[in-house]
Design a protein around this motif. Sequence first.
Motif, PDB file in Angstrom:
ATOM      1  N   GLY A  23      -5.414  -6.412   4.003  1.00 37.13           N
ATOM      2  CA  GLY A  23      -6.262  -5.003   2.941  1.00 37.13           C
ATOM      3  C   GLY A  23      -5.609  -3.673   4.251  1.00 37.13           C
ATOM      4  O   GLY A  23      -5.962  -2.640   3.462  1.00 37.13           O
ATOM      5  N   ALA A  24      -5.430  -3.745   4.946  1.00 39.68           N
ATOM      6  CA  ALA A  24      -5.050  -2.727   5.836  1.00 39.68           C
ATOM      7  C   ALA A  24      -4.070  -1.467   5.371  1.00 39.68           C
ATOM      8  O   ALA A  24      -3.748  -0.592   5.243  1.00 39.68           O
ATOM      9  N   GLY A  25      -2.491  -2.206   4.704  1.00 39.06           N
ATOM     10  CA  GLY A  25      -1.450  -2.061   4.414  1.00 39.06           C
ATOM     11  C   GLY A  25      -0.321  -2.558   5.339  1.00 39.06           C
ATOM     12  O   GLY A  25       0.422  -1.785   5.336  1.00 39.06           O
ATOM     13  N   LYS A  26      -0.381  -3.517   5.719  1.00 38.38           N
ATOM     14  CA  LYS A  26       0.641  -4.043   6.813  1.00 38.38           C
ATOM     15  C   LYS A  26       1.602  -4.257   6.174  1.00 38.38           C
ATOM     16  O   LYS A  26       2.557  -4.371   6.334  1.00 38.38           O
ATOM     17  N   SER A  27       1.418  -5.375   5.203  1.00 37.78           N
ATOM     18  CA  SER A  27       2.773  -5.640   4.506  1.00 37.78           C
ATOM     19  C   SER A  27       3.103  -4.449   3.070  1.00 37.78           C
ATOM     20  O   SER A  27       4.577  -4.390   3.423  1.00 37.78           O
ATOM     21  N   THR A  28       2.270  -3.414   2.880  1.00 36.21           N
ATOM     22  CA  THR A  28       2.912  -2.761   1.973  1.00 36.21           C
ATOM     23  C   THR A  28       3.921  -1.866   3.372  1.00 36.21           C
ATOM     24  O   THR A  28       4.584  -1.281   2.816  1.00 36.21           O
ATOM     25  N   THR A 161      -4.216   3.996   7.356  1.00 36.55           N
ATOM     26  CA  THR A 161      -4.154   4.582   5.827  1.00 36.55           C
ATOM     27  C   THR A 161      -4.853   4.828   5.114  1.00 36.55           C
ATOM     28  O   THR A 161      -4.584   5.048   3.107  1.00 36.55           O
ATOM     29  N   ILE A 164      -2.976   8.657   5.382  1.00 38.40           N
ATOM     30  CA  ILE A 164      -2.384   9.392   4.823  1.00 38.40           C
ATOM     31  C   ILE A 164      -1.286   8.551   4.079  1.00 38.40           C
ATOM     32  O   ILE A 164      -2.018   7.362   3.457  1.00 38.40           O
TER      33      ILE A 164
HETATM   34  N1  LIG Z   1      -1.402   4.609   3.303  1.00 43.55           N
HETATM   35  C1  LIG Z   1      -1.200   3.578   2.865  1.00 43.55           C
HETATM   36  N2  LIG Z   1      -0.214   2.650   3.887  1.00 43.55           N
HETATM   37  C2  LIG Z   1      -0.803   1.225   3.525  1.00 43.55           C
HETATM   38  N3  LIG Z   1      -0.832   0.868   2.102  1.00 43.55           N
HETATM   39  C3  LIG Z   1      -1.674   1.691   1.328  1.00 43.55           C
HETATM   40  C4  LIG Z   1      -2.322   3.241   1.887  1.00 43.55           C
HETATM   41  N4  LIG Z   1      -2.971   3.452   0.764  1.00 43.55           N
HETATM   42  C5  LIG Z   1      -3.043   2.587  -0.051  1.00 43.55           C
HETATM   43  N5  LIG Z   1      -2.544   1.662   0.293  1.00 43.55           N
HETATM   44  C6  LIG Z   1      -3.306   0.016  -0.696  1.00 43.55           C
HETATM   45  O1  LIG Z   1      -3.826  -0.819   0.224  1.00 43.55           O
HETATM   46  C7  LIG Z   1      -3.506  -2.696   0.177  1.00 43.55           C
HETATM   47  C8  LIG Z   1      -2.695  -2.765   1.242  1.00 43.55           C
HETATM   48  O2  LIG Z   1      -2.696  -4.137   0.663  1.00 43.55           O
HETATM   49  P1  LIG Z   1      -1.045  -5.050   1.944  1.00 43.55           P
HETATM   50  O3  LIG Z   1      -0.116  -4.173   2.187  1.00 43.55           O
HETATM   51  O4  LIG Z   1      -1.506  -6.018   1.156  1.00 43.55           O
HETATM   52  O5  LIG Z   1      -2.110  -5.360   3.356  1.00 43.55           O
HETATM   53  P2  LIG Z   1      -2.812  -6.153   4.189  1.00 43.55           P
HETATM   54  O6  LIG Z   1      -1.130  -6.596   4.207  1.00 43.55           O
HETATM   55  O7  LIG Z   1      -2.714  -5.356   5.808  1.00 43.55           O
HETATM   56  O8  LIG Z   1      -3.103  -7.363   4.235  1.00 43.55           O
HETATM   57  C9  LIG Z   1      -2.406  -1.762  -1.003  1.00 43.55           C
HETATM   58  O9  LIG Z   1      -2.823  -2.074  -2.739  1.00 43.55           O
HETATM   59  C10 LIG Z   1      -1.364  -0.621  -1.212  1.00 43.55           C
HETATM   60  O10 LIG Z   1      -1.371   0.224  -2.366  1.00 43.55           O
END
Ligand SMILES: Nc1ncnc2c1ncn2[C@@H]1O[C@H](COP(=O)(O)OP(=O)(O)O)[C@@H](O)[C@H]1O
Length: 182
Positions: A23-28, A161, A164
Motif C-alpha cells: 500500500g505504499a505506492g509501489k505498483s501505482t 508518498t 508528494i
Molecule cells: N504519491 C503517491 N504515490 C503512489 N501512490 C499513492 C500516492 N498518493 C496516494 N497513493 C495511493 O496509495 C495507494 C497505493 O497502492 P499500491 O500502488 O497498490 O501500493 P503497493 O503496490 O505498494 O502495495 C493507491 O491507492 C494510490 O492511489
Amino acid sequence: MTATLPHPTQGTGRVVWFTGLSGAGKSTLATALYQELQARGEAVELLDGDAVRENLSKGLGFSKADRDTNIRRIGFVAGLLAKHGVTVLVSAISPYRDTRNEVLATLPAALEVFVDAPLEVVTERDVKGLYLKALAGEIPHFTGVSDPYEAPLTPDLHLRTDQISVQEGVQQLLERLGLGEA
Ligand SMILES: Nc1ncnc2c1ncn2[C@@H]1O[C@H](COP(=O)(O)OP(=O)(O)O)[C@@H](O)[C@H]1O
Ligand SMILES: Nc1ncnc2c1ncn2[C@@H]1O[C@H](COP(=O)(O)OS(=O)(=O)O)[C@@H](OP(=O)(O)O)[C@H]1O
C-alpha cells in the motif's frame, strides 16, 4: 562438453527496483512510470509482485525463505531482460535488506527506490483490506504488522508518498533516470 554461457546479468538495460510496505505506492508509481516510458518508445517491462506471485512464484508463501526465493527469481528475470536493453521496473515489498542488496548487486545498472509511507497511512489506505485482517491477527507474517520491513539505508531515491503526488513521484523518477521532465 560443457557450454560456456554468458553471465545472465551483463547488459545495458536499467532496473528500477521499488521496495516498500504493502500500500505504499509501489505498483501505482511503477505503472505510471511504465506508461510514461512506453509513451516515449522505450523498451520497458514491469515485474509486479502480484503478477509474479501468480505466475513465476506461484505456490510461494511469505516466510523469509519464500520471500527470498521470490526476490531472487525476480532479480534473475530482471537481469535477463536488462541484458537485452530493456528497462525493467520491479515492484515487490522485498522486505529483507540483505537479500535486496545481494540481488541488486548482481544487476549492473539498478536503482533502488524506497517507496515510503508510514504504517498509519498505509493502514488508513488499506488498498486491499489486508491491514484490517492483519491487525485482527487473521494474516500471519504480514509485513509491517507481524513481519519485518527493513528500509533501505541508502536508497537511490526516497519517495514519501504521503507527502508528494503520484505525478511528483514520476517526475523525480524521470529526473533520477536522466530523462528530464514528464
Ligand atoms: N504519491 C503517491 N504515490 C503512489 N501512490 C499513492 C500516492 N498518493 C496516494 N497513493 C495511493 O496509495 C495507494 C497505493 O497502492 P499500491 O500502488 O497498490 O501500493 P503497493 O503496490 O505498494 O502495495 C493507491 O491507492 C494510490 O492511489
Ligand atoms: N503476509 C503478507 N505480507 C505482505 N504481503 C502479503 C502477505 N500476504 C499477502 N500479501 C500480498 O502479497 C503482496 C506482496 O507480495 P510480494 O511478492 O511483493 O512480497 S515479497 O517481496 O515477496 O515480500 C502484497 O501486495 P502489495 O500490496 O502490492 O505489496 C499483498 O497484497
